[in-house]
Scaffold this active site. Structure first.
Site, PDB file in Angstrom:
ATOM      1  N   GLY A  28      30.270  29.557 -12.328  1.00 30.15           N
ATOM      2  CA  GLY A  28      29.967  28.109 -12.019  1.00 30.15           C
ATOM      3  C   GLY A  28      29.910  27.351 -13.570  1.00 30.15           C
ATOM      4  N   TYR A  29      29.942  26.011 -13.604  1.00 31.57           N
ATOM      5  CA  TYR A  29      30.164  25.281 -14.752  1.00 31.57           C
ATOM      6  C   TYR A  29      28.989  24.500 -15.177  1.00 31.57           C
ATOM      7  CZ  TYR A  29      34.761  27.346 -14.891  1.00 31.57           C
ATOM      8  OH  TYR A  29      35.977  28.233 -15.097  1.00 31.57           O
TER       9      TYR A  29
END
Length: 155
Positions: A28-29
């Site tokens: 994820g970011y």
């Protein structure tokens, strides 16, 4: 701390017979901004935090800093990430003197299969296996950060 890589679409699943390793990845970011992407990744029993800068004109080179972190910390940080986690299985395939990392995506990016090869220089020569398709190195829609916000199944 400069990463040089090229990306390609994959045209068949022949690579699976040639793979010597395979691992499940969730990433994820914390920031998907192309100027300073901050990625959190779990990779089996390991966790990682990675910061990437904007790519150069060719799209092949960019700043990359990565550190291994405890799996528990990576799992906790994934909960803080932007929506759109990337789920994939990564296969490692040796071709000539190089290793291709072939990602088969799942979830909202199911159906997408891409291969990446890391190089020492942008003009380095490498072997291309028969299952390698169109090059997408400089096409930002194939960046994982883009895919997290604009999934392949919605194109």
């Amino acid at each position: 701390m400069i990463e040089i890589e090229r990306k390609f679409l994959v045209t068949s699943f022949e690579f699976k017979n040639e793979a010597y390793a395979k691992k499940s990845i969730i990433q994820g970011y914390l920031s998907s901004n192309p100027e300073r992407m901050v990625r959190i990744r779990t990779n089996g029993k390991d966790g990682f935090i990675t910061i990437k800068g904007k790519g150069n004109k060719s799209g092949m080179s960019r700043f990359e800093w990565e550190k291994m972190i405890p799996l528990e910390e990576a799992t906790a940080l994934l909960k803080l990430c932007e929506e759109g986690a990337i789920e994939k299985i990564r296969y490692e395939v040796k071709v000539g003197d190089h290793v291709y990392e072939v990602d088969e995506f799942f979830g909202e990016n199911e159906g997408l299969v891409m291969a990446e090869i890391e190089l020492e220089s942008e003009d380095e020569v490498f072997k291309k296996p028969s299952w390698l398709g169109k090059e997408v190195t400089n096409d930002e829609k194939y960046y994982n950060a883009y895919l997290s916000n604009n999934p392949f199944t919605k194109w």
